[in-house]
Design a protein around this motif. Structure first.
Motif, PDB file in Angstrom:
ATOM      1  N   PRO A   1      49.771  66.638  27.706  1.00  0.00           N
ATOM      2  CA  PRO A   1      50.681  66.648  28.855  1.00  0.00           C
ATOM      3  C   PRO A   1      51.237  65.239  29.067  1.00  0.00           C
ATOM      4  CG  PRO A   1      48.648  67.815  29.363  1.00  0.00           C
ATOM      5  CD  PRO A   1      48.425  67.125  28.062  1.00  0.00           C
ATOM      6  N   SER A   2      52.394  65.129  29.619  1.00  0.00           N
ATOM      7  CA  SER A   2      53.051  63.829  29.765  1.00  0.00           C
ATOM      8  C   SER A   2      52.247  62.853  30.620  1.00  0.00           C
ATOM      9  CB  SER A   2      54.438  64.020  30.383  1.00  0.00           C
ATOM     10  OG  SER A   2      54.325  64.635  31.664  1.00  0.00           O
ATOM     11  N   PHE A   3      51.373  63.382  31.472  1.00  0.00           N
ATOM     12  CA  PHE A   3      50.622  62.525  32.394  1.00  0.00           C
ATOM     13  C   PHE A   3      49.210  62.210  31.891  1.00  0.00           C
ATOM     14  CE2 PHE A   3      50.548  66.997  33.701  1.00  0.00           C
ATOM     15  CZ  PHE A   3      49.197  67.289  33.556  1.00  0.00           C
ATOM     16  N   ALA A   4      48.784  62.776  30.764  1.00  0.00           N
ATOM     17  CA  ALA A   4      47.404  62.640  30.291  1.00  0.00           C
ATOM     18  C   ALA A   4      47.292  61.576  29.200  1.00  0.00           C
ATOM     19  CB  ALA A   4      46.896  63.972  29.765  1.00  0.00           C
ATOM     20  N   HIS A   5      46.262  60.751  29.316  1.00  0.00           N
ATOM     21  CA  HIS A   5      45.971  59.725  28.304  1.00  0.00           C
ATOM     22  C   HIS A   5      44.512  59.856  27.896  1.00  0.00           C
ATOM     23  CE1 HIS A   5      49.748  57.426  28.952  1.00  0.00           C
ATOM     24  NE2 HIS A   5      49.645  57.960  30.160  1.00  0.00           N
ATOM     25  N   LEU A   6      44.263  59.855  26.588  1.00  0.00           N
ATOM     26  CA  LEU A   6      42.907  59.992  26.060  1.00  0.00           C
ATOM     27  C   LEU A   6      42.500  58.697  25.352  1.00  0.00           C
ATOM     28  CD1 LEU A   6      44.087  63.028  26.181  1.00  0.00           C
ATOM     29  CD2 LEU A   6      42.183  63.556  24.655  1.00  0.00           C
TER      30      LEU A   6
END
Length: 384
Positions: free
Chosen positions: A149-154
């Motif tokens: 998703p555009s807002f998720a960072h892993l």
């Protein structure tokens, strides 16, 4: 439920948190600064040896990501930097025992990554010891890495990235962390309850691992170091009745049992919050998982002690060769000089090889007591 900040950071210090965390890792600092500037990447792999600052850098980087677009950047940073963190958009996943449970990866990362942020514009998911993910977990994570998703960072952290599938690694931006210099490790030990010579020795013995250096300055670490030194020096003394390997077996057993008990308690606690069917399975598997942790920590303790024993012989070779400035055990030079008196450097180097050989044997699950007893007699022969 209100949560206290375990590691509060003053607002005036927050902008420097990432810089501080990567002060000894210039290449990682540059790469992370570029990631913050672009904001386009959604998956990172922080890789490098243990104790090189990956965890602190990941927390500081996550804090900066969450601060961007937040109505109150200082508050977002402060809460993200706390450990444990009360920030609702920071998920920090640690292994359960020796492995990441598939259910934890699915529930806390894969499913949660689809949920929009509770506040601000981003969510950050940190998987510590990502190499402890089972194959099923890694495969399940692929879709999230491919189409985040555009807002998720892993952020994946690993000391052994070769254990992570290539399909996972290739979808992450690599951020490399190099071993720390002894000087850098010693700076990180500035607040430790130890004298300057002991701090210097711990830094030199750590091989660039700040976590190991800190362990060596703890009560368990000092105990392991003392036992390792006693074993090394007993071989030099050539006492046929000595059995210096037995205290090492005892302390490794104690540390293994304690670690296993902690792991089992944690796994049972996690099982209480899992879905009913999953909870029953987790409770059944907790005992075996705890036994794996116990074995791993027992073996790690033996390996550390033998590494310290080898370091003692390395130092003997340096002193015997007239190079005391190369000594790692900087706080025990008098004992090293006494043991090195009349010793040929080649014999000390042979003792180093013998300890290394036994370390390798123990990794193959050989009988521990027999391996240590055999090592001691071989050391006596080498040093006679």
């Amino acid at each position: 439920m209100a949560m206290s900040l375990a590691t509060p950071v003053e607002p005036s210090e927050l902008s420097a948190a990432l810089e501080d965390a990567t002060s000894d890792q210039p290449h990682a600092a540059k790469a992370l600064a570029g990631g913050l500037a672009s904001g386009a990447l959604h998956a990172y792999l922080f890789h490098g040896p243990r104790g090189t600052g990956k965890r602190a850098a990941a927390r500081a980087f996550a804090a900066e990501l969450l601060a961007q677009g937040s109505e109150d950047p200082d508050s977002a940073r402060r809460r993200a930097l706390a450990d444990p963190s009360p920030h609702p958009d920071l998920v920090w996943l640690r292994p359960a025992g020796s492995q990441h449970l598939v259910g934890d990866v699915r529930e806390q990362v894969i499913h949660a990554a689809a949920l929009r942020p509770f506040e601000g514009e981003r969510r950050v998911f940190v998987i510590e010891s990502a190499d402890a993910m089972q194959e099923e977990s890694q495969n399940a994570l692929l879709k999230t890495l491919e189409e985040p998703p555009s807002f998720a960072h892993l952020l994946l952290l690993s000391a052994e990235p070769e254990l992570i599938a290539e399909t996972v690694r290739s979808r992450c931006q690599p951020i490399a962390f190099a071993p720390l210099s002894p000087e850098a490790v010693e700076r990180r030990l500035a607040g430790a309850d130890a004298g300057s010579d002991e701090r210097r020795a711990a830094a030199r013995l750590s091989g660039g691992d700040a976590d190991l250096a800190a362990l060596l300055l703890s009560d368990p670490g000092r105990r392991i170091r003392d036992i390792a030194e006693a074993l090394a020096r007993a071989a030099c003394a050539d006492d046929p009745s000595a059995t210096p390997w037995r205290p090492l077996l005892e302390v490794s057993e104690t540390i293994g049992n304690e670690s296993g008990a902690i792991a089992e308690a944690e796994l049972l606690e996690r099982a209480e919050t899992a879905p009913k069917a999953e909870a029953a399975r987790r409770k059944r598997e907790a005992g075996e998982a705890a036994r794996r942790v116990s074995r791993r920590e027992r073996t790690a303790t033996l390996d550390l002690a033998l590494a310290l024993c080898g370091a003692w012989y390395r130092d003997l070779a340096s002193v015997a060769a007239g190079a005391p400035e190369l000594v790692l055990n900087a706080d025990r030079t008098a004992d090293l000089e006494a043991d090195a008196a009349g010793l040929a450097p080649a014999r000390a180097r042979e003792a180093v090889e013998l300890t290394l050989d036994t370390r390798q044997r123990l990794r193959l699950n050989v009988a521990e007591e027999l391996a240590l007893e055999a090592l001691f007699f071989r050391l006596q022969d080498a040093l006679a």
